[in-house]
Scaffold this motif. Structure first.
Motif, mmCIF file in Angstrom:
data_model
loop_
_atom_site.group_PDB
_atom_site.id
_atom_site.type_symbol
_atom_site.label_atom_id
_atom_site.label_comp_id
_atom_site.label_asym_id
_atom_site.label_seq_id
_atom_site.Cartn_x
_atom_site.Cartn_y
_atom_site.Cartn_z
ATOM 1 N N ASN A 91 35.672 -11.484 25.940
ATOM 2 C CA ASN A 91 34.541 -11.016 26.964
ATOM 3 C C ASN A 91 33.518 -12.048 27.267
ATOM 4 O OD1 ASN A 91 34.258 -8.268 28.003
ATOM 5 N ND2 ASN A 91 32.463 -8.297 26.968
ATOM 6 N N SER A 92 32.872 -12.545 26.514
ATOM 7 C CA SER A 92 31.778 -13.323 26.810
ATOM 8 C C SER A 92 32.255 -14.648 27.639
ATOM 9 C CB SER A 92 31.085 -14.082 25.707
ATOM 10 O OG SER A 92 31.943 -14.933 24.556
ATOM 11 N N TRP A 93 33.438 -14.873 27.483
ATOM 12 C CA TRP A 93 33.790 -16.056 28.455
ATOM 13 C C TRP A 93 34.115 -15.468 29.765
ATOM 14 C CZ3 TRP A 93 32.838 -20.738 26.870
ATOM 15 C CH2 TRP A 93 32.976 -21.020 25.376
ATOM 16 N N ASN A 101 24.427 -13.265 22.357
ATOM 17 C CA ASN A 101 24.534 -12.125 23.200
ATOM 18 C C ASN A 101 23.396 -12.041 24.294
ATOM 19 O OD1 ASN A 101 25.081 -10.865 19.885
ATOM 20 N ND2 ASN A 101 26.902 -10.951 21.426
ATOM 21 N N ARG A 102 22.350 -12.500 23.907
ATOM 22 C CA ARG A 102 21.186 -12.445 24.886
ATOM 23 C C ARG A 102 20.377 -13.468 25.058
ATOM 24 N NH1 ARG A 102 17.023 -9.383 22.625
ATOM 25 N NH2 ARG A 102 18.214 -9.502 20.751
ATOM 26 N N VAL A 126 14.992 -20.589 36.224
ATOM 27 C CA VAL A 126 16.149 -20.619 35.391
ATOM 28 C C VAL A 126 15.744 -20.836 34.128
ATOM 29 C CG1 VAL A 126 18.573 -21.134 35.191
ATOM 30 C CG2 VAL A 126 17.803 -21.219 37.533
ATOM 31 N N TRP A 127 15.822 -19.821 33.385
ATOM 32 C CA TRP A 127 15.340 -20.003 31.788
ATOM 33 C C TRP A 127 16.858 -20.332 30.896
ATOM 34 C CZ3 TRP A 127 10.576 -19.519 30.713
ATOM 35 C CH2 TRP A 127 9.673 -18.840 31.638
ATOM 36 N N ALA A 128 16.807 -21.673 30.556
ATOM 37 C CA ALA A 128 17.954 -22.310 29.852
ATOM 38 C C ALA A 128 17.496 -22.428 28.345
ATOM 39 C CB ALA A 128 18.453 -23.340 30.640
ATOM 40 N N THR A 129 16.558 -21.393 27.942
ATOM 41 C CA THR A 129 16.037 -21.458 26.549
ATOM 42 C C THR A 129 16.761 -20.918 25.351
ATOM 43 O OG1 THR A 129 14.659 -19.604 27.703
ATOM 44 C CG2 THR A 129 13.479 -21.562 27.697
ATOM 45 N N GLY A 130 17.896 -20.892 25.517
ATOM 46 C CA GLY A 130 18.779 -20.512 24.222
ATOM 47 C C GLY A 130 19.128 -19.262 24.207
ATOM 48 N N PHE A 131 19.878 -18.881 23.222
ATOM 49 C CA PHE A 131 20.432 -17.271 23.190
ATOM 50 C C PHE A 131 20.272 -16.783 21.937
ATOM 51 C CE2 PHE A 131 22.965 -20.363 26.114
ATOM 52 C CZ PHE A 131 22.874 -19.330 27.229
ATOM 53 N N ARG A 132 20.334 -15.557 21.586
ATOM 54 C CA ARG A 132 20.068 -15.005 20.481
ATOM 55 C C ARG A 132 21.204 -13.928 20.305
ATOM 56 N NH1 ARG A 132 16.842 -17.946 20.036
ATOM 57 N NH2 ARG A 132 14.702 -17.852 20.070
ATOM 58 N N PRO A 133 21.395 -13.651 18.972
ATOM 59 C CA PRO A 133 22.503 -12.529 18.741
ATOM 60 C C PRO A 133 21.908 -11.120 18.737
ATOM 61 C CG PRO A 133 21.643 -13.465 16.739
ATOM 62 C CD PRO A 133 21.080 -14.290 17.849
ATOM 63 N N ASP A 187 16.803 -10.599 9.389
ATOM 64 C CA ASP A 187 15.352 -10.928 8.973
ATOM 65 C C ASP A 187 14.254 -10.829 10.378
ATOM 66 O OD1 ASP A 187 15.688 -13.067 10.890
ATOM 67 O OD2 ASP A 187 15.823 -14.647 9.488
ATOM 68 N N GLU A 188 13.182 -11.040 10.063
ATOM 69 C CA GLU A 188 12.069 -10.819 11.140
ATOM 70 C C GLU A 188 12.480 -11.643 12.484
ATOM 71 O OE1 GLU A 188 10.761 -14.251 8.911
ATOM 72 O OE2 GLU A 188 11.636 -12.427 8.151
ATOM 73 N N LYS A 189 13.145 -12.683 12.488
ATOM 74 C CA LYS A 189 13.484 -13.472 13.582
ATOM 75 C C LYS A 189 14.865 -12.962 14.168
ATOM 76 C CE LYS A 189 10.528 -16.738 13.520
ATOM 77 N NZ LYS A 189 10.429 -18.143 12.651
ATOM 78 N N GLY A 190 15.305 -11.836 13.886
ATOM 79 C CA GLY A 190 16.583 -11.232 14.200
ATOM 80 C C GLY A 190 17.806 -11.823 13.802
#
Ligand SMILES: Cc1cc2nc3c(=O)[nH]c(=O)nc-3n(C[C@H](O)[C@H](O)[C@H](O)COP(=O)(O)OP(=O)(O)OC[C@H]3O[C@@H](n4cnc5c(N)ncnc54)[C@H](O)[C@@H]3O)c2cc1C
Length: 417
Positions: free
Chosen positions: A44-46, A137-138, A344-351, A362-365
């Motif tokens: 899906n993500s691809w 994911n985000r 364009v925010w190319a500042t990384g991704f988070r789960p 944890d507190e950082k997700g």
């Protein structure tokens, strides 16, 4: 859904990307009954979260999953999203993964002897869960994005598709890891003025001594380094992706290449004040740190080739020009002036673990785990950065990780019988 029976299965795998499918492969091998729950489709993500021109930065020969490897005519090429999707779909079919698509996991909570999984299509009880829902994911956007004047359009790599979809005018790309340098080059190539905000980054040449730099990472064992051997694991897990692009020309896409294309470099974006973007100074230090780390890594490769008697197989050692520092990098940019029409925010991704009702984030997700064994018995993770080795998040990193994590899961199940 009311009144529907609760389904029972030994293990639930969340996510049908390559990580979840690899987990399924090893669960099947051990005859552990399981389901792979996927909110969208396989891979899906691809399918949904990449821009039009995207190609893997890992070469085709590195696209390998348990029992399946690239066998096409271009081992040194780089897959398009369509090709990666097909490759992962092939793996799902080949490993006969029991995937339930179009099913969103909305909650996972602990029960006496395992977990209760709530999905958009029913309830499941299981004894173990493998979280393979992805590390990206985000898109991560700094909070000061809210202070950007509304006249400037803001996009993340999930929204960006191609240069012609953006309003006419200048673009500020934020972040100089793989995504940022690739999008800056594409936008500049389309004729737009592009400014790139650069923080800490990982510089790499595409090829070194005639071989893909990722061949060296593989052959010299750098990528095999285990999580319990890495000096600063927390830092290794946060390391930005390298400045690499997969193109048919196998060109290097470092900051010097971008400067030559006419991209303007500015420092790390620190704040927005009165409609102005404020950038950090000290680009010289940021650049020399990245240059130094690259030199050190190339030195490691040279040492490996020399001590293993491999020098004759490869070209002579190379050294690259230092990153050119702009004569006077701008420290502020008025976002109301009309110079920049898009950010364009190319500042990384988070789960995203919003659905996980077990106190292991944890507190950082980030998920608390040791080599994929999450801090809750019977709960496992795959596909996270440096999960068990440096190559864990890459496609070719999943086989060993999944085998070992599913081995741990099998021992957990056996221990409780
Ligand atoms: C921009 C970018 C470029 C990359 N380039 C490369 C590269 O060149 N080479 C390489 O080897 N790797 C690359 N990667 C890294 C890596 O291969 C990907 O992150 C890969 O997608 C990770 O695989 P995965 O299976 O862990 O996660 P994903 O592929 O993200 O799969 C997770 C799946 O879980 C599903 N899911 C999530 N939450 C839920 C839920 N609550 N319920 C049900 N389903 C859910 C998602 O829909 C998704 O299908 C790149 C990653 C990114 C973001």
């Amino acid at each position: 859904m009311r009144g529907r029976a609760i389904e029972h299965v030994t293990t639930v795998v969340i996510g049908a990307g390559h990580a979840g499918l690899a987990a399924s492969h090893f669960l099947r091998e051990r005859s552990i009954d399981h389901l792979v729950i996927e909110r969208g489709e396989v891979a899906n993500s691809w399918r949904r979260e990449r821009w039009d021109s995207f190609r893997l930065l890992t070469p085709n020969w590195q696209s390998r999953l348990p029992g399946l490897r690239y066998e096409g005519p271009e081992p040194d090429g780089y897959m398009t999203t369509k090709e990666v999707t097909q490759f992962i779909e092939r793996f799902a079919a080949f490993s006969r993964a029991p995937v339930r698509t179009g099913t969103n996991v909305t909650s996972v909570r602990r029960t006496g002897d395992g977990y209760h999984v709530t999905t958009s299509r029913g309830e499941i009880r299981c004894r173990a869960v493998v979280i393979a829902s992805g590390a990206c994911n985000r898109p991560a956007v700094p909070p000061f994005g809210d202070a950007v004047p509304p006249s400037v359009e803001q996009l993340t790599p999930f929204d960006y598709r191609a240069p012609d979809r953006l309003p006419d005018g200048g673009v500020l790309v934020v972040g100089a890891s793989a995504t940022g340098v690739q999008l800056a080059a594409e936008l500049r190539g389309s004729g737009r003025p592009v400014t790139l905000s650069v923080g800490e980054h990982v510089r790499l040449p595409r090829t070194y001594r005639g071989r893909d730099v990722l061949w060296w990472m593989d052959a010299s064992g750098v990528w095999d380094q285990r999580y319990d051997e890495v000096d600063d694991l927390a830092r290794a897990r946060r390391l930005p992706s390298p400045q690499l692009v997969g193109t048919p020309e196998r060109g290097t896409l470092d900051l010097n290449a971008l400067t030559s294309m006419g991209v303007e470099l500015v420092g790390r974006w620190a704040a927005v004040r009165d409609g102005r973007a404020l950038f950090s100074g000290g680009l010289r230090n940021v650049f020399s740190l990245a240059d130094l780390k690259m030199e050190r890594l190339l030195g490691t490769f040279d040492e490996w080739a020399r001590t293993r008697g491999r020098d004759a197989e490869v070209g002579p050692p190379e050294r690259f020009a230092p990153t050119r520092v702009p004569e006077s990098a701008r420290l502020r940019l008025d976002l109301r002036s009309g110079e920049i029409r898009t950010i364009v925010w190319a500042t990384g991704f988070r789960p995203d673990y919003g659905w996980l009702d077990v106190p292991v984030v944890d507190e950082k997700g980030r998920l608390r785990h040791h080599g994929g064994a999450v801090d809750s018995p019977g709960l496992y993770a795959l596909g996270l950065p440096v999960l068990r080795r440096r190559r864990s998040t890459f496609i070719h990193g999943i086989e060993d990780d999944a085998r070992e994590v599913i081995g741990h899961l099998a021992r957990h199940l056996a221990g409780r019988r």
